[in-house]
Design a protein around this motif. Structure first.
Motif, PDB file in Angstrom:
ATOM      1  N   UNK A  26       0.814  -1.218   0.000  1.00 57.31           N
ATOM      2  CA  UNK A  26       0.000   0.000   0.000  1.00 57.31           C
ATOM      3  C   UNK A  26       0.843   1.261   0.000  1.00 57.31           C
ATOM      4  N   UNK A  27       2.121   1.167   0.272  1.00 51.64           N
ATOM      5  CA  UNK A  27       2.949   2.366   0.366  1.00 51.64           C
ATOM      6  C   UNK A  27       3.005   3.150  -0.938  1.00 51.64           C
ATOM      7  N   UNK A  43      -4.429   6.716   6.225  1.00 48.12           N
ATOM      8  CA  UNK A  43      -4.835   5.367   5.828  1.00 48.12           C
ATOM      9  C   UNK A  43      -3.629   4.583   5.331  1.00 48.12           C
ATOM     10  N   UNK A  44      -2.829   5.218   4.530  1.00 44.63           N
ATOM     11  CA  UNK A  44      -1.622   4.569   4.020  1.00 44.63           C
ATOM     12  C   UNK A  44      -0.669   4.250   5.164  1.00 44.63           C
ATOM     13  N   UNK A  45      -0.547   5.202   6.070  1.00 47.35           N
ATOM     14  CA  UNK A  45       0.334   4.986   7.216  1.00 47.35           C
ATOM     15  C   UNK A  45      -0.126   3.795   8.058  1.00 47.35           C
ATOM     16  N   UNK A  46      -1.412   3.652   8.244  1.00 43.61           N
ATOM     17  CA  UNK A  46      -1.939   2.529   9.025  1.00 43.61           C
ATOM     18  C   UNK A  46      -1.606   1.205   8.338  1.00 43.61           C
ATOM     19  N   UNK A  47      -1.878   1.116   7.044  1.00 45.48           N
ATOM     20  CA  UNK A  47      -1.606  -0.127   6.308  1.00 45.48           C
ATOM     21  C   UNK A  47      -0.114  -0.434   6.319  1.00 45.48           C
ATOM     22  N   UNK A  58      -6.097  -8.059   5.514  1.00 45.02           N
ATOM     23  CA  UNK A  58      -6.969  -8.512   4.427  1.00 45.02           C
ATOM     24  C   UNK A  58      -8.354  -7.920   4.606  1.00 45.02           C
ATOM     25  N   UNK A  59      -9.134  -7.987   3.542  1.00 45.36           N
ATOM     26  CA  UNK A  59     -10.532  -7.595   3.622  1.00 45.36           C
ATOM     27  C   UNK A  59     -11.376  -8.504   2.738  1.00 45.36           C
ATOM     28  N   UNK A  87      -9.667   2.151   4.571  1.00 44.05           N
ATOM     29  CA  UNK A  87      -8.683   1.056   4.566  1.00 44.05           C
ATOM     30  C   UNK A  87      -9.174  -0.075   3.675  1.00 44.05           C
ATOM     31  N   UNK A  88     -10.433  -0.415   3.796  1.00 50.18           N
ATOM     32  CA  UNK A  88     -11.002  -1.467   2.941  1.00 50.18           C
ATOM     33  C   UNK A  88     -10.888  -1.064   1.475  1.00 50.18           C
TER      34      UNK A  88
END
Length: 161
Positions: A26-27, A43-47, A58-59, A87-88
């Motif tokens: 995701x980065x 959101x990117x930072x979390x992933x 996963x989702x 995130x999803x």
């Protein structure tokens, strides 16, 4: 006259993917072109944080699956709840992108590949396209304006090589 309307379009450039060091994560979303908007970096930072801490993320399109669950802190749970839809969406976008790149990898004589997602968004059809050695991008088309045959015609007429 063609009646194809796009709500949003993302373009991923190969040099951007290479610059972050690990394409497929995701980065790479941190450096994309987004028509009209900038994606929230949180959101990117979390992933990225989860993957760097060896979590599996996963989702299924509705829920997040974070493993191992025992390592998830209360603070992280709150961040995940706050940004769950985004995130999803990012995980689904990444999955579509990897799918079209996989199609090109498996079919060396193919110059472009695309995936149409009619399930991820109730109001839109998401078309992910990869053009070999150039870029990948997504088109977000309002469902009422989506015409599969018109899309195929546009792709064929473009003759992108």
């Amino acid at each position: 006259m063609l009646d194809l309307v796009l709500d949003r379009c993302w373009i991923y450039r190969p040099e951007t993917l290479a610059s972050v060091g690990y394409a497929g994560s995701a980065a790479f979303f941190a450096n994309f072109v987004l028509c009209g908007e900038i994606l929230k970096m949180e959101v990117i930072e979390i992933i990225t944080y989860l993957r760097n801490k060896n979590f599996t993320v996963k989702t299924d399109g509705q829920n997040l699956d974070i493993a191992p669950a025992a390592k998830v802190t209360n603070e992280l749970i709150e961040r995940l709840r706050k940004h769950k839809p985004a995130i999803i969406a990012e995980l689904q976008r990444e999955e579509r992108r990897l799918k079209v790149l996989g199609i090109l990898e498996d079919n060396l004589d193919t110059q472009r590949a695309f995936v149409v997602d009619v399930e991820a968004d109730a109001k839109h059809v998401i078309v992910t396209i990869a053009i070999r050695d150039q870029y990948t991008f997504e088109m977000i088309i309002p469902r009422e304006k989506y015409d599969a045959f018109l899309l195929m015609e546009l792709i064929e007429k473009a003759q992108i090589q």
